[in-house]
Motif scaffolding. Structure first.
Motif, PDB file in Angstrom:
ATOM      1  N   SER A   1       0.809  -1.230   0.000  1.00 43.23           N
ATOM      2  CA  SER A   1       0.000   0.000   0.000  1.00 43.23           C
ATOM      3  C   SER A   1       0.837   1.272   0.000  1.00 43.23           C
ATOM      4  O   SER A   1       0.299   2.359  -0.241  1.00 43.23           O
TER       5      SER A   1
ATOM      6  N   TYR B   1      -2.319   1.649   6.225  1.00 40.95           N
ATOM      7  CA  TYR B   1      -3.085   2.397   5.227  1.00 40.95           C
ATOM      8  C   TYR B   1      -4.386   2.945   5.799  1.00 40.95           C
ATOM      9  O   TYR B   1      -4.870   3.988   5.356  1.00 40.95           O
TER      10      TYR B   1
ATOM     11  N   HIS C   1      -0.745   5.133  -3.731  1.00 42.40           N
ATOM     12  CA  HIS C   1       0.498   4.419  -3.426  1.00 42.40           C
ATOM     13  C   HIS C   1       1.660   5.281  -3.899  1.00 42.40           C
ATOM     14  O   HIS C   1       1.747   5.607  -5.085  1.00 42.40           O
TER      15      HIS C   1
END
Length: 579
Positions: A48, A53, A61
């Motif tokens: 991620s 995340y 990303h």
């Protein structure tokens, strides 16, 4: 000179040897928890671009500029392509949420777990969570620690009784280290894994938990797992609201369990390809859900903390609550690997905070801290889903360091547990095993009793007493029979109940007028028929006044035999020797 015992004999037979093993397993579980959290962090960072995340939901990303949040569609797929074949090839037990497999191993397999489960579960769960799987860390760490305890115990050739305890030590150590909760670890192990309490086993799991906590704190620090503002009760009238909260959130915990297995059934029905590919293909569905609701990525503790501190409105809280149920169920349904403890806390936090906000809007003079309802909702949801009230109270106290809400927490958790028992026979953990035809509750109660009926072991019916038998004569008959209880029949031979030697003696010993016949003293014990299972007959015998009860025909109209405690003990010994 005293005879020196070999080291192996000391470990296998002496209590001090078991305590030493508990310390070793606790240290190993602590190190395993550290390694597992490190792997999750790095898997999340790679897949991620963020350490967690859910702390920045919707972000892109950093390694894929221009993609925006669309990378979420592929992160679960990439993770599934790696852990799917790994699980299928080396340890299918690593699929799912883990705790039921440990419960089954302890109850039915003498504590034996495949050695490779620890490694496979660690890698698979880290990849699943790092790739967006909306599951928790506790199921994997319980299975990892338990597998470590089982492997070590089998290596030193522990008897099954102690091997089970060592498995529980691994589970307790894993929970203690990963949540910095040295009290919750032992109670989780005793309440859910062993489902029994002895001084020896409790001492062992406590030592394992302490050692795992020491190891974990040496590396990860000694802060509370969740950092939340202090909550306080504003009015005693809130206890009524907390009871209502227990009802609603306890039912939500049961609903979560139902949704989990419903989604799993749908996934099983839809999927027709190889199992190793299932997590990757199903990952497309999970990725689509994450695009819509990125807060579901991973475990989600930052989202949970934001909710309790009041950063979300009621409508969004309810959306997150439903979304977590679906996201976790989908992650497990497609073959993912992770726990359901953290998701149940998440569900409770969202529902509880929404309830608190609504109560505050309606009763501002009574409700001052809506977040307290979210905190208490966490414990209530876990109690509703897992039906482990002691663990629910203790683990919430330890991971939040909020002692001020311990009383309402206890109230809500007990109410939620009662609601759960009313709405469902199984828990989120035992349902998985019941669907395979494994009833751990009956198995635990049965112990070594064979799974057969009373007809296979009942004895010949002893002499019956006519209801009009005088007490003096009844006393003589009881003394000569060798039984402390005999059946009573009327003039036509119909069963009227049983009379005990103690009841007859008490009546004869009274100064006032005594009853003339045994018919007036006869009591009806719970019915045992020739078709009754031995485990159910044991329950009747435990509650009966004497050492035996009569056996009736299947239609419960005629006496056909007799069953005693000694009969069942003999059956248990025979079954144990046969196995």
């Amino acid at each position: 000179m005293p005879v020196r015992r070999p080291l192996g004999d000391w470990l296998r037979e002496r209590g001090s040897g078991l305590m030493f093993l508990a310390l070793v397993i606790g240290a190993g579980a602590g190190l395993g928890a550290i390694a597992f959290r490190w792997l999750i962090k790095w898997a999340t960072l790679v897949l991620s671009g963020h350490a967690d995340y859910s702390a920045t939901p919707g972000a892109g990303h950093p390694w894929l500029p221009g993609w925006g949040s669309w990378f979420l569609l592929l992160a679960p797929v990439v993770a599934g392509l790696v852990y799917g074949p790994l699980v299928q090839r080396f340890a299918s037990e690593a699929r799912g949420h883990g705790v039921p497999e440990v419960m089954y191993a302890v109850s039915e397999r003498g504590g034996r777990i495949k050695p490779q489960v620890s490694l496979v579960k660690t890698l698979a769960s880290a990849l699943c969570i790092g790739g967006g799987g909306s599951v928790g860390r506790e199921g994997p760490i319980v299975q990892i620690g338990s597998a470590l305890g089982s492997t070590f115990g089998q290596w030193v050739k522990l008897p099954e009784r102690r091997l089970r305890v060592l498995v529980a030590c691994g589970a307790a150590g894993g929970i203690a280290a990963t949540f910095n909760a040295p009290l919750a670890g032992p109670f989780f192990a005793m309440e859910l894994i062993l489902q029994s309490f002895t001084i020896e086993s409790f001492g062992a799991v406590v030592l394992a938990s302490v050692m795992a906590s020491v190891v974990g704190r040496a590396v990860m620090g000694n802060e509370a797992f969740l950092s939340l503002p202090a909550f306080h009760l504003h009015s005693p009238a809130e206890f009524g609201l907390f009871a209502v909260l227990g009802v609603l959130i306890g039912a939500s915990g049961v609903l979560f369990s139902k949704v989990l297995y419903l989604v799993e059934d749908v996934c099983d029905w839809l999927w027709r390809g190889p199992e190793w590919l299932r997590p990757a293909v199903g990952g497309l569905l999970l990725g689509g859900l994450l695009l819509v609701l990125p807060q579901m990525y991973g475990v989600g503790y930052p989202v949970l903390a934001d909710a309790i501190t009041g950063n979300y409105a009621i409508g969004f809280l309810l959306l997150l609550m439903v979304g977590k149920m679906i996201a976790t169920s989908l992650t497990i349904g497609i073959g993912g690997s992770g726990g359901v403890f953290a998701p149940s806390l998440f569900v409770g936090a969202m529902g509880g905070t929404a309830f608190g906000l609504a109560a505050h809007a309606l009763l501002p003079g009574i409700v001052a801290s809506p977040g307290a309802y979210g905190l208490i909702g966490m414990g209530a949801a876990f109690a509703g889903a897992a039906r482990a009230p002691i663990t629910g109270v203790i683990v919430l106290f330890e991971i939040t360091d909020q002692y001020s809400v311990i009383l309402p927490m206890m109230l809500a958790v007990v109410v939620a547990t009662l609601v759960s028992r009313t709405l469902s026979k199984s828990t989120v953990y035992t349902t998985k095993l019941r669907r395979r035809g494994i009833d751990l509750e009956a198995s635990h109660l049965r112990g070594s009793l064979p799974d057969s009926t009373v007809a296979s072991v009942m004895e010949e019916l002893p002499r019956t007493l006519p209801a009009d038998t005088r007490l003096r004569e009844a006393a003589d008959t009881l003394a000569a029979s060798g039984h402390d209880v005999l059946p009573v029949v009327d003039s036509s031979g119909q069963y009227q109940g049983c009379v005990t030697a103690r009841a007859v003696a008490e009546e004869l010993g009274k100064n006032e007028r005594v009853s003339d016949t045994v018919g007036q003293l006869a009591e009806l014990p719970d019915t045992v028929s020739s078709e009754t299972k031995l485990v159910d007959a044991l329950e009747v015998l435990v509650g009966a006044e004497g050492s035996g009860v009569p056996v009736l025909t299947a239609d419960e109209t005629e006496l056909v035999g007799w069953i005693r405690h000694q009969t069942l003990l003999s059956s248990m010994r025979t079954a144990a020797h046969a196995s």
